[in-house]
Design a protein around this motif. Structure first.
Motif, PDB file in Angstrom:
ATOM      1  N   TRP A   1       0.822  -1.219   0.000  1.00 18.58           N
ATOM      2  CA  TRP A   1       0.000   0.000   0.000  1.00 18.58           C
ATOM      3  C   TRP A   1       0.850   1.261   0.000  1.00 18.58           C
ATOM      4  CZ3 TRP A   1       0.380   3.604   3.953  1.00 18.58           C
ATOM      5  CH2 TRP A   1       1.066   3.180   5.104  1.00 18.58           C
ATOM      6  N   LEU A   2       2.119   1.139   0.408  1.00 18.43           N
ATOM      7  CA  LEU A   2       3.037   2.277   0.492  1.00 18.43           C
ATOM      8  C   LEU A   2       4.350   1.923  -0.186  1.00 18.43           C
ATOM      9  CD1 LEU A   2       4.122   4.995   1.625  1.00 18.43           C
ATOM     10  CD2 LEU A   2       4.743   3.742   3.719  1.00 18.43           C
ATOM     11  N   ASN A   3       4.714   2.741  -1.193  1.00 21.97           N
ATOM     12  CA  ASN A   3       6.010   2.598  -1.856  1.00 21.97           C
ATOM     13  C   ASN A   3       6.820   3.842  -1.512  1.00 21.97           C
ATOM     14  OD1 ASN A   3       8.041   1.626  -3.462  1.00 21.97           O
ATOM     15  ND2 ASN A   3       7.105   2.236  -5.390  1.00 21.97           N
ATOM     16  N   ALA A   4       7.862   3.659  -0.687  1.00 23.98           N
ATOM     17  CA  ALA A   4       8.555   4.812  -0.101  1.00 23.98           C
ATOM     18  C   ALA A   4      10.041   4.780  -0.411  1.00 23.98           C
ATOM     19  CB  ALA A   4       8.346   4.829   1.414  1.00 23.98           C
ATOM     20  N   TYR A   5      10.576   5.957  -0.702  1.00 28.79           N
ATOM     21  CA  TYR A   5      12.018   6.129  -0.904  1.00 28.79           C
ATOM     22  C   TYR A   5      12.523   7.124   0.140  1.00 28.79           C
ATOM     23  CZ  TYR A   5      11.727   3.618  -5.303  1.00 28.79           C
ATOM     24  OH  TYR A   5      11.545   2.639  -6.251  1.00 28.79           O
TER      25      TYR A   5
ATOM     26  N   ASN B   1      11.370  12.033   2.531  1.00 27.84           N
ATOM     27  CA  ASN B   1      10.720  10.817   2.034  1.00 27.84           C
ATOM     28  C   ASN B   1       9.860  11.122   0.820  1.00 27.84           C
ATOM     29  OD1 ASN B   1      11.819   9.315   4.090  1.00 27.84           O
ATOM     30  ND2 ASN B   1       9.948   9.223   5.316  1.00 27.84           N
ATOM     31  N   GLU B   2      10.000  10.303  -0.197  1.00 28.43           N
ATOM     32  CA  GLU B   2       9.116  10.370  -1.362  1.00 28.43           C
ATOM     33  C   GLU B   2       8.206   9.150  -1.293  1.00 28.43           C
ATOM     34  OE1 GLU B   2      11.051  10.275  -5.178  1.00 28.43           O
ATOM     35  OE2 GLU B   2       9.193  10.785  -6.246  1.00 28.43           O
ATOM     36  N   ASP B   3       6.910   9.387  -1.109  1.00 24.87           N
ATOM     37  CA  ASP B   3       5.954   8.306  -0.870  1.00 24.87           C
ATOM     38  C   ASP B   3       4.895   8.250  -1.961  1.00 24.87           C
ATOM     39  OD1 ASP B   3       7.229   7.843   1.553  1.00 24.87           O
ATOM     40  OD2 ASP B   3       5.752   8.966   2.743  1.00 24.87           O
ATOM     41  N   ARG B   4       4.482   7.028  -2.278  1.00 19.19           N
ATOM     42  CA  ARG B   4       3.295   6.797  -3.100  1.00 19.19           C
ATOM     43  C   ARG B   4       2.371   5.895  -2.298  1.00 19.19           C
ATOM     44  NH1 ARG B   4       7.502   7.431  -6.653  1.00 19.19           N
ATOM     45  NH2 ARG B   4       7.094   8.666  -8.544  1.00 19.19           N
ATOM     46  N   VAL B   5       1.166   6.388  -2.039  1.00 19.58           N
ATOM     47  CA  VAL B   5       0.204   5.660  -1.205  1.00 19.58           C
ATOM     48  C   VAL B   5      -0.950   5.204  -2.083  1.00 19.58           C
ATOM     49  CG1 VAL B   5      -1.318   5.789   0.806  1.00 19.58           C
ATOM     50  CG2 VAL B   5       0.840   7.071   0.793  1.00 19.58           C
ATOM     51  N   ALA B   6      -1.303   3.932  -1.978  1.00 21.56           N
ATOM     52  CA  ALA B   6      -2.355   3.342  -2.805  1.00 21.56           C
ATOM     53  C   ALA B   6      -3.718   3.939  -2.456  1.00 21.56           C
ATOM     54  CB  ALA B   6      -2.366   1.823  -2.597  1.00 21.56           C
ATOM     55  N   PRO B   7      -4.666   3.861  -3.397  1.00 21.17           N
ATOM     56  CA  PRO B   7      -6.017   4.383  -3.126  1.00 21.17           C
ATOM     57  C   PRO B   7      -6.627   3.762  -1.876  1.00 21.17           C
ATOM     58  CG  PRO B   7      -5.775   3.843  -5.452  1.00 21.17           C
ATOM     59  CD  PRO B   7      -4.536   3.328  -4.767  1.00 21.17           C
TER      60      PRO B   7
ATOM     61  N   VAL C   1      -1.680   8.563  -4.361  1.00 18.33           N
ATOM     62  CA  VAL C   1      -1.172   9.897  -4.039  1.00 18.33           C
ATOM     63  C   VAL C   1       0.354   9.829  -3.992  1.00 18.33           C
ATOM     64  CG1 VAL C   1      -1.508   9.521  -1.536  1.00 18.33           C
ATOM     65  CG2 VAL C   1      -1.188  11.826  -2.413  1.00 18.33           C
ATOM     66  N   HIS C   2       0.976  10.810  -4.604  1.00 18.09           N
ATOM     67  CA  HIS C   2       2.441  10.910  -4.680  1.00 18.09           C
ATOM     68  C   HIS C   2       2.842  12.172  -3.941  1.00 18.09           C
ATOM     69  CE1 HIS C   2       6.177  11.515  -7.517  1.00 18.09           C
ATOM     70  NE2 HIS C   2       6.520  11.148  -6.290  1.00 18.09           N
ATOM     71  N   LEU C   3       3.677  12.024  -2.929  1.00 21.81           N
ATOM     72  CA  LEU C   3       3.988  13.163  -2.065  1.00 21.81           C
ATOM     73  C   LEU C   3       5.421  13.120  -1.563  1.00 21.81           C
ATOM     74  CD1 LEU C   3       3.412  12.545   1.539  1.00 21.81           C
ATOM     75  CD2 LEU C   3       1.942  11.137   0.098  1.00 21.81           C
ATOM     76  N   TYR C   4       5.866  14.270  -1.115  1.00 21.85           N
ATOM     77  CA  TYR C   4       7.106  14.364  -0.352  1.00 21.85           C
ATOM     78  C   TYR C   4       6.754  14.754   1.072  1.00 21.85           C
ATOM     79  CZ  TYR C   4      10.783  13.961  -3.863  1.00 21.85           C
ATOM     80  OH  TYR C   4      11.665  13.484  -4.803  1.00 21.85           O
ATOM     81  N   GLN C   5       7.381  14.090   2.024  1.00 20.77           N
ATOM     82  CA  GLN C   5       7.283  14.535   3.413  1.00 20.77           C
ATOM     83  C   GLN C   5       8.684  14.788   3.945  1.00 20.77           C
ATOM     84  OE1 GLN C   5       5.415  12.514   7.149  1.00 20.77           O
ATOM     85  NE2 GLN C   5       3.910  13.886   6.259  1.00 20.77           N
ATOM     86  N   ILE C   6       8.842  15.970   4.536  1.00 22.09           N
ATOM     87  CA  ILE C   6      10.146  16.467   4.959  1.00 22.09           C
ATOM     88  C   ILE C   6      10.081  16.820   6.435  1.00 22.09           C
ATOM     89  CG2 ILE C   6      11.785  18.360   4.606  1.00 22.09           C
ATOM     90  CD1 ILE C   6       9.881  18.335   1.729  1.00 22.09           C
TER      91      ILE C   6
ATOM     92  N   GLU D   1      24.753  17.434 -13.180  1.00 19.85           N
ATOM     93  CA  GLU D   1      23.446  16.981 -13.647  1.00 19.85           C
ATOM     94  C   GLU D   1      22.675  16.250 -12.551  1.00 19.85           C
ATOM     95  OE1 GLU D   1      21.559  14.136 -17.182  1.00 19.85           O
ATOM     96  OE2 GLU D   1      23.683  14.659 -17.170  1.00 19.85           O
ATOM     97  N   LEU D   2      21.401  16.591 -12.443  1.00 21.17           N
ATOM     98  CA  LEU D   2      20.511  15.941 -11.486  1.00 21.17           C
ATOM     99  C   LEU D   2      19.232  15.539 -12.211  1.00 21.17           C
ATOM    100  CD1 LEU D   2      20.847  18.474  -8.522  1.00 21.17           C
ATOM    101  CD2 LEU D   2      21.771  16.167  -8.560  1.00 21.17           C
ATOM    102  N   GLN D   3      18.780  14.318 -11.936  1.00 27.15           N
ATOM    103  CA  GLN D   3      17.556  13.812 -12.536  1.00 27.15           C
ATOM    104  C   GLN D   3      16.435  13.774 -11.492  1.00 27.15           C
ATOM    105  OE1 GLN D   3      17.380  13.107 -15.787  1.00 27.15           O
ATOM    106  NE2 GLN D   3      19.571  13.541 -16.118  1.00 27.15           N
ATOM    107  N   THR D   4      15.248  13.382 -11.949  1.00 27.04           N
ATOM    108  CA  THR D   4      14.088  13.286 -11.058  1.00 27.04           C
ATOM    109  C   THR D   4      14.407  12.486  -9.795  1.00 27.04           C
ATOM    110  OG1 THR D   4      12.562  13.389 -12.928  1.00 27.04           O
ATOM    111  CG2 THR D   4      11.706  12.476 -10.879  1.00 27.04           C
ATOM    112  N   SER D   5      14.088  13.066  -8.655  1.00 27.91           N
ATOM    113  CA  SER D   5      14.246  12.464  -7.322  1.00 27.91           C
ATOM    114  C   SER D   5      15.682  12.458  -6.816  1.00 27.91           C
ATOM    115  CB  SER D   5      13.670  11.046  -7.258  1.00 27.91           C
ATOM    116  OG  SER D   5      12.290  11.045  -7.599  1.00 27.91           O
ATOM    117  N   ASP D   6      16.628  12.969  -7.607  1.00 30.78           N
ATOM    118  CA  ASP D   6      17.991  13.162  -7.085  1.00 30.78           C
ATOM    119  C   ASP D   6      17.996  14.337  -6.101  1.00 30.78           C
ATOM    120  OD1 ASP D   6      18.900  11.170  -8.768  1.00 30.78           O
ATOM    121  OD2 ASP D   6      19.932  12.523 -10.153  1.00 30.78           O
ATOM    122  N   GLY D   7      18.950  14.321  -5.191  1.00 33.85           N
ATOM    123  CA  GLY D   7      19.162  15.439  -4.279  1.00 33.85           C
ATOM    124  C   GLY D   7      20.626  15.828  -4.283  1.00 33.85           C
TER     125      GLY D   7
END
Length: 232
Positions: free
Chosen positions: A17-21, A44-50, A112-117, A201-207
């Protein structure tokens, strides 16, 4: 000095239900080399299922900023707040002496795709508080829009830490420049697209962690959205 944190090197947890990086150590992911950066503790970059989410749980003495990229996130807390956070909106919660809250994806069909800091607060035991705000796209288009600061300057959210957070949506080829004062540091998080930070160079989700540099030039290699932290 610029130290890049590649997206694929982050901690990862897939609970179904949660895919988190996790950019920094969090929950079961622990790397002593990545325990945070300055006052920045969690990215944290999270994707939470419906229809799924985080049940009621406590926080204390932490500044928590949430930003939704896609979908919606329903928030309820022990202060009596009940809001739905949608794309483009920021939420700031100061846990202070202690709060409990829950976060759920209210959709039956869309994730839902979100960042939590999380940032450490400047002092412990402050009174808990909550804010939610949307910033007009025009104010962040090819410029750095201040979205959180210690004083709430320029209509930004007020965080209890010597830190500023900026958001920018860049179209391909555009560049924004940020000047760091002496002895300040920065973290750049690429939310979407790709950019060059002082030629790196930085790509998506790089920091990227930045120290001992005063001029940050962020140039979009493609259409991009970035979040910049100016830290003590």
């Amino acid at each position: 000095m610029i130290q890049i944190r590649k997206a694929n090197d982050r901690g990862h947890a897939d609970h179904g239900w949660l895919n988190a990086y996790h950019t920094f150590s969090f929950a079961s992911y622990r790397d002593p080399q990545f325990m945070g950066f300055r006052s920045l503790r969690v990215m944290n970059e999270d994707r939470v299922a419906p229809g799924q989410g985080f049940g009621t749980h406590p926080h204390q003495d932490m500044e928590i900023v949430t930003y939704v990229l896609e979908g919606a996130l329903e928030h309820r807390d022990s202060m009596g707040n009940g809001e739905v956070l949608r794309p483009g909106e920021f939420q700031r919660m100061s846990a202070g002496t202690g709060i409990t809250h829950s976060e759920f994806n209210p959709s039956d069909t869309e994730p839902v795709h979100l960042y939590q800091i999380w940032l450490y607060p400047e002092k412990r035991g402050i009174e808990p508080s909550y804010e939610q705000k949307r910033f007009p796209v025009a104010e962040q288009s090819n410029r750095l829009r201040l979205v959180a600061s210690p004083t709430g300057a320029d209509g930004s959210l007020q965080i209890h830490q010597d830190a500023q957070i900026f958001l920018s949506q860049l179209t391909k080829g555009h560049e924004v420049v940020h000047q760091l004062l002496p002895n300040r540091h920065a973290w750049l998080q690429v939310l979407r697209g790709s950019v060059e930070l002082n030629g790196r160079e930085l790509q998506t989700s790089d920091g990227a962690a930045v120290s001992e540099i005063t001029t940050l030039a962020i140039r979009a290699s493609d259409d991009a959205e970035v979040m910049l932290f100016d830290l003590a």
